[in-house]
Structure formats: C-alpha cells, structure tokens
Write an enzyme that holds these catalytic residues in place. Structure first.
Site, PDB file in Angstrom:
ATOM      1  N   GLY A  12       7.798  -8.175   1.184  1.00  0.00           N
ATOM      2  CA  GLY A  12       7.789  -7.128   3.009  1.00  0.00           C
ATOM      3  C   GLY A  12       8.952  -6.143   2.758  1.00  0.00           C
ATOM      4  O   GLY A  12       9.277  -5.716   3.610  1.00  0.00           O
ATOM      5  N   ASN A  14       8.494  -3.099   1.215  1.00  0.00           N
ATOM      6  CA  ASN A  14       7.866  -1.939   1.369  1.00  0.00           C
ATOM      7  C   ASN A  14       7.906  -1.681   3.098  1.00  0.00           C
ATOM      8  O   ASN A  14       7.833  -0.726   3.840  1.00  0.00           O
ATOM      9  CB  ASN A  14       6.481  -1.828   0.918  1.00  0.00           C
ATOM     10  CG  ASN A  14       6.615  -1.497  -0.639  1.00  0.00           C
ATOM     11  OD1 ASN A  14       7.196  -0.518  -1.165  1.00  0.00           O
ATOM     12  ND2 ASN A  14       6.770  -1.781  -1.654  1.00  0.00           N
ATOM     13  N   HIS A 110       0.506   0.383  -5.272  1.00  0.00           N
ATOM     14  CA  HIS A 110       0.054  -0.122  -6.587  1.00  0.00           C
ATOM     15  C   HIS A 110       1.433   0.092  -7.238  1.00  0.00           C
ATOM     16  O   HIS A 110       1.747   0.633  -8.201  1.00  0.00           O
ATOM     17  CB  HIS A 110      -0.823  -0.125  -6.920  1.00  0.00           C
ATOM     18  CG  HIS A 110      -0.738  -1.211  -7.663  1.00  0.00           C
ATOM     19  ND1 HIS A 110      -1.343  -1.850  -7.496  1.00  0.00           N
ATOM     20  CD2 HIS A 110      -1.377  -1.241  -9.086  1.00  0.00           C
ATOM     21  CE1 HIS A 110      -2.573  -3.320  -9.203  1.00  0.00           C
ATOM     22  NE2 HIS A 110      -2.248  -2.116  -9.834  1.00  0.00           N
TER      23      HIS A 110
HETATM   24  C1  GAR Z   1       4.864  -3.994  -4.365  1.00  0.00           C
HETATM   25  O1  GAR Z   1       5.403  -4.384  -5.696  1.00  0.00           O
HETATM   26  C2  GAR Z   1       3.491  -3.343  -4.145  1.00  0.00           C
HETATM   27  O2  GAR Z   1       3.505  -2.681  -5.130  1.00  0.00           O
HETATM   28  C3  GAR Z   1       2.376  -4.874  -4.440  1.00  0.00           C
HETATM   29  O3  GAR Z   1       3.452  -5.990  -4.317  1.00  0.00           O
HETATM   30  C4  GAR Z   1       4.423  -5.408  -4.259  1.00  0.00           C
HETATM   31  C5  GAR Z   1       5.048  -6.512  -2.727  1.00  0.00           C
HETATM   32  O4  GAR Z   1       5.924  -6.293  -2.464  1.00  0.00           O
HETATM   33  N1  GAR Z   1       1.288  -4.467  -4.504  1.00  0.00           N
HETATM   34  C6  GAR Z   1      -0.148  -5.107  -5.119  1.00  0.00           C
HETATM   35  O5  GAR Z   1       0.428  -5.526  -6.562  1.00  0.00           O
HETATM   36  C7  GAR Z   1      -1.363  -4.836  -4.531  1.00  0.00           C
HETATM   37  N2  GAR Z   1      -2.343  -4.957  -5.983  1.00  0.00           N
HETATM   38  P1  GAR Z   1       6.482  -6.429  -1.347  1.00  0.00           P
HETATM   39  O6  GAR Z   1       6.255  -7.573  -0.027  1.00  0.00           O
HETATM   40  O7  GAR Z   1       8.169  -6.550  -1.483  1.00  0.00           O
HETATM   41  O8  GAR Z   1       6.555  -4.783  -0.231  1.00  0.00           O
END
Ligand code: GAR
Length: 203
Positions: A12, A14, A110
C-alpha cells in the site's frame, strides 16, 4: 469534489501516497473515499484504518466468479458516488462489470515501461531480461492485462550494482510521486482520450 476509490492487494505505498496527497489538498481537490482490497491480511488495510478511510475487503474464493465479486464492488462504488478508480498494486484482472461503467475513469500503475514486462513481477522480469532501462507507467484500464492507453511514463536506469531491493526502492519512490500527480489531473478533468492517445491540458 471527485470521490476516488483505490484498489490494492499488498503493502500500500501507492495507496498511502494517494491518501496523503488528498489529505494535503494535492489530489486535484479529490478525496480518497474507499479502499477496495482482496486480501484481508494485507498491510494496506491498516494504512486505510490509520488514515480514517473506509474499506471494502473481500475474499475472492467466497464468490462463484470474478463477475460476482465485482458486481458487489460496483454496487458499493455506486452507493458512494465514486467517480474515479485508482488501481494501486491490485493484483487481479478486472472484467467488464467494472471496466464498462468506469471506462476512461480507471487508472493503473505498473512498474515497467509498458508494453514491456506486463503482468506479475515486472521488476523481476526486467532484471532477468537484462535491460538497462525500465520505468513506470500509469495507464487507463481496459479488459486486457496492462494493455490500456498510456497516460504517463518515467524511465528508470538499471545500474550494474542494482539489486532487486535497490531497484524496487527507486521504482516505488518514482511511483509514489507520479501517481498522485496523474490522479490529480484526472480529478481536475484535464485529460482527453482519443483511442490510444491520451493528452493532458496544460502539460
Ligand atoms: C507497485 O510497484 C505497483 O506498480 C505494482 O505493485 C506494487 C504495489 O506496491 N503493480 C503491479 O505490478 C500491477 N501489475 P504498493 O502496494 O506498495 O503500492
């Protein structure tokens, strides 16, 4: 005020960046109204609770199909007047049940320069491939896997001494800066989309 729902499955970072930006008035006047999460044990849920943001948490296995849980999510979003969806590490494909009503209003972030390395573990894919440059992409969500029109991208160099952890840290730092900026221009309705071409007024 534009009401936003954030969908996430994991840490989480983001989600936190979007919630912080909204609280600081840096999200184009939008508010983060709801976290949708498919993993009841995900750390992102604690972040939402700490920020005082409501959660809709579900277990996909308890539903007959993807469409069945998405119909429940869609009803929840409608009830709350959600205008914009930001997928933030939500590790599930989305069906037309959500894509249709939110066409042009659902974003995903992404960790690669799409169309390179779609799907799971984009950072690992880039390291395994040996590319010298990867990056991040914010795109609109269509029915495919990371195939929607590109809204914004930033390149990130891969250095010889990079480990998975060091690269991931730079990618997360870039993501948590870029995503709130992009969501803000959507909330301000400065975006126009023609086929695959997305343009942002004033950029
Ligand atoms: C992020 O790096 C996002 O870009 C990736 O998951 C991570 C989540 O991190 N998303 C994908 O790979 C979607 N295909 P977070 O939970 O710390 O935000």
């Amino acid at each position: 005020m534009v009401k936003i729902a954030v969908f996430a499955s994991g840490q989480g970072s983001n989600f936190q960046a979007l919630a912080d930006a909204a609280a600081a008035g840096r999200l184009g006047g939008a508010s983060v109204e709801l976290l949708v999460c498919d993993k009841p044990e995900a750390p992102v849920i604690k972040r939402a609770e700490a920020a005082g943001i409501d959660t809709f948490v579900f277990r996909p296995k308890e539903y007959a199909s993807r469409e069945a849980y998405e119909a429940e999510i869609a009803a929840e979003l409608e009830k709350r007047g959600i205008e914009l969806i930001a997928l933030a590490g939500y590790m599930r494909l989305i069906t037309s049940v959500l894509v249709k009503p939110y066409e042009g209003r659902m974003l995903n972030i992404h960790p690669s320069l799409l169309p390179a390395f779609p799907g799971k573990d984009a950072i690992g894919q880039a390291l395994d491939y040996g590319v010298k440059c990867t990056g991040i992409t914010v795109h609109l969500v269509d029915g495919g896997m990371d195939t929607g029109a590109v809204v914004a991208q930033l390149p990130i160099a891969i250095e010889a001494e990079d480990t998975r952890e060091s690269l991931e840290a730079r990618i997360h730092a870039a993501e948590t800066k870029l995503y709130p900026e992009v969501v803000a221009v959507f909330a301000e309705k400065r975006v126009s989309v023609e086929g695959r071409k997305v343009s942002i007024a004033g950029r």
